[in-house]
Scaffold this motif. Structure first.
Motif, short mmCIF file in Angstrom:
data_model
loop_
_atom_site.label_atom_id
_atom_site.label_comp_id
_atom_site.label_asym_id
_atom_site.label_seq_id
_atom_site.Cartn_x
_atom_site.Cartn_y
_atom_site.Cartn_z
N TYR A 1 8.55 3.85 -21.55
CA TYR A 1 9.82 4.59 -21.57
C TYR A 1 9.95 5.44 -22.83
N THR A 2 9.06 5.21 -23.79
CA THR A 2 9.19 5.88 -25.09
C THR A 2 7.93 6.67 -25.46
N ALA A 3 6.97 5.99 -26.10
CA ALA A 3 5.79 6.68 -26.64
C ALA A 3 4.90 7.28 -25.56
N ILE A 4 4.78 6.59 -24.43
CA ILE A 4 3.96 7.09 -23.32
C ILE A 4 4.85 7.10 -22.08
N PRO A 5 5.67 8.13 -21.89
CA PRO A 5 6.73 8.13 -20.88
C PRO A 5 6.27 8.23 -19.43
N ALA A 6 5.40 7.30 -19.03
CA ALA A 6 4.90 7.30 -17.66
C ALA A 6 5.99 6.93 -16.66
N MET A 7 6.99 6.18 -17.11
CA MET A 7 8.08 5.77 -16.22
C MET A 7 8.80 6.99 -15.63
N MET B 1 0.83 -1.20 0.00
CA MET B 1 0.00 0.00 0.00
C MET B 1 0.86 1.26 0.00
N ALA B 2 2.03 1.19 0.63
CA ALA B 2 2.93 2.35 0.65
C ALA B 2 3.34 2.74 -0.76
N ASP B 3 3.56 1.73 -1.63
CA ASP B 3 3.93 1.99 -3.02
C ASP B 3 2.80 2.71 -3.75
N ILE B 4 1.58 2.29 -3.48
CA ILE B 4 0.41 2.92 -4.11
C ILE B 4 0.26 4.36 -3.64
N MET B 5 0.55 4.59 -2.38
CA MET B 5 0.44 5.95 -1.84
C MET B 5 1.46 6.88 -2.50
N TYR B 6 2.66 6.37 -2.74
CA TYR B 6 3.66 7.17 -3.45
C TYR B 6 3.20 7.45 -4.88
N LEU B 7 2.60 6.43 -5.52
CA LEU B 7 2.11 6.59 -6.88
C LEU B 7 0.97 7.61 -6.95
N TRP B 8 0.20 7.68 -5.88
CA TRP B 8 -0.91 8.63 -5.86
C TRP B 8 -0.47 9.97 -5.24
N SER B 9 0.80 10.08 -4.95
CA SER B 9 1.31 11.32 -4.39
C SER B 9 2.17 12.09 -5.39
N ILE B 10 3.30 11.50 -5.81
CA ILE B 10 4.25 12.21 -6.66
C ILE B 10 3.64 12.65 -7.99
N PRO B 11 3.10 11.74 -8.81
CA PRO B 11 2.52 12.20 -10.08
C PRO B 11 1.27 13.06 -9.90
N THR B 12 0.54 12.86 -8.81
CA THR B 12 -0.65 13.67 -8.56
C THR B 12 -0.28 15.10 -8.23
N THR C 1 -3.17 7.77 -16.61
CA THR C 1 -3.70 6.50 -16.09
C THR C 1 -2.57 5.53 -15.77
N LEU C 2 -1.56 5.48 -16.63
CA LEU C 2 -0.45 4.55 -16.42
C LEU C 2 0.42 4.93 -15.23
N THR C 3 0.35 6.20 -14.81
CA THR C 3 1.19 6.63 -13.69
C THR C 3 0.64 6.23 -12.33
N ILE C 4 -0.61 5.81 -12.27
CA ILE C 4 -1.20 5.51 -10.96
C ILE C 4 -1.35 4.01 -10.71
N TYR C 5 -0.73 3.20 -11.57
CA TYR C 5 -0.72 1.76 -11.37
C TYR C 5 0.72 1.28 -11.19
#
Length: 259
Positions: free
Chosen positions: A211-217, A67-78, A193-197
């Protein structure tokens, strides 16, 4: 070199003034601003609550993701998303302004015309994303102020990358016409969408695309990986992308204007 540095500082000052003026002019209706901010905060909270329930039912871990990983994902890109659309809301109308000739008023200004365009409006609900991301980030680091500052730094760099990518896609309106709908789907249905999973959810070929066409990484997964374990290579790639994407944005913008 000294002249280039002075021009860069001058541009940063102009950027700051544009952002401040944009924010002041767009939050004049305080009731609307507060309502939209709270509504977006609640909307994000509902999605995060779904993840909490899911992890609780799965024993706290899914394929090594916690869950901590999900919280970071919903924090930094958000936070990054909130900064981009609250401070640079003009990106939403960039395609239409290019096609309709509305950018002409910004081209007559003595300073950077792209900055003037991007800071011409604000998406008020994006403040809800910014506040939500900051709150969740603070909870995720358990109130550790140094770790929270590190999170904010990563989020700010992420915002630079996100803004650059979104603008680059919209600048193709110089050649393709009004592609607002396609750009909106690219930004919201794909990139964001790809940044929150979690990265672990995606197969190898999908990671190549991210890493290329949709640089969510670069926007989410690399900065999230830097929160608990500092990897010099990953950090180098992250910083390099924050330099390369803005430069690429500037090159495409200049070529589009020439056309």
């Amino acid at each position: 070199m000294l002249k280039a540095f002075k021009e860069f500082i001058s541009m940063l000052k102009y950027l700051w003034l544009c952002i401040c003026y944009n924010i002041r002019s767009n939050i004049s209706n305080k009731k609307s601003f507060i309502i939209q901010t709270v509504a977006m905060f609640i909307n994000n909270f509902v999605f995060l609550l779904f993840w909490e329930i899911l992890f609780s039912n799965k024993g706290g871990s899914i394929n090594g993701v916690h869950m901590a990983d999900i919280m970071y994902l919903w924090s930094i890109p958000t936070i990054g998303y909130g900064i981009v659309f609250f401070c640079f809301g003009g990106v939403e109308t960039l395609c239409k302004d290019i096609v309709d000739g509305n950018m002409d008023i910004y081209l007559t200004k003595p300073k950077n015309s792209l900055i003037s365009e991007l800071t011409s409006s604000s998406v008020l609900s994006a403040m809800g994303d910014l506040v939500f991301g900051a709150v969740i980030g603070f909870i995720a680091v358990h109130g550790n102020i140094f770790k929270f500052i590190w999170l904010l730094i990563l989020a700010l760099i992420s915002a630079v990358i996100l803004l650059s990518v979104i603008v680059i896609v919209r600048l193709f309106a110089f050649w393709l016409g009004d592609i607002t709908n396609a750009c909106h789907k690219y930004t919201h249905s794909l990139l964001i969408t790809l940044t929150i999973y979690p990265e672990a959810m995606f197969p190898g070929f999908m990671k190549i695309i991210m890493y290329t066409a949709i640089p969510a990484m670069y926007v989410a997964h690399i900065p999230v990986s830097l929160m608990d374990t500092f990897n010099p290579l990953a950090f180098g790639i992250f910083i390099a992308s924050a330099i390369v994407f803005p430069i690429l944005m500037g090159i495409i913008y200049k070529r589009g204007l020439k056309r």
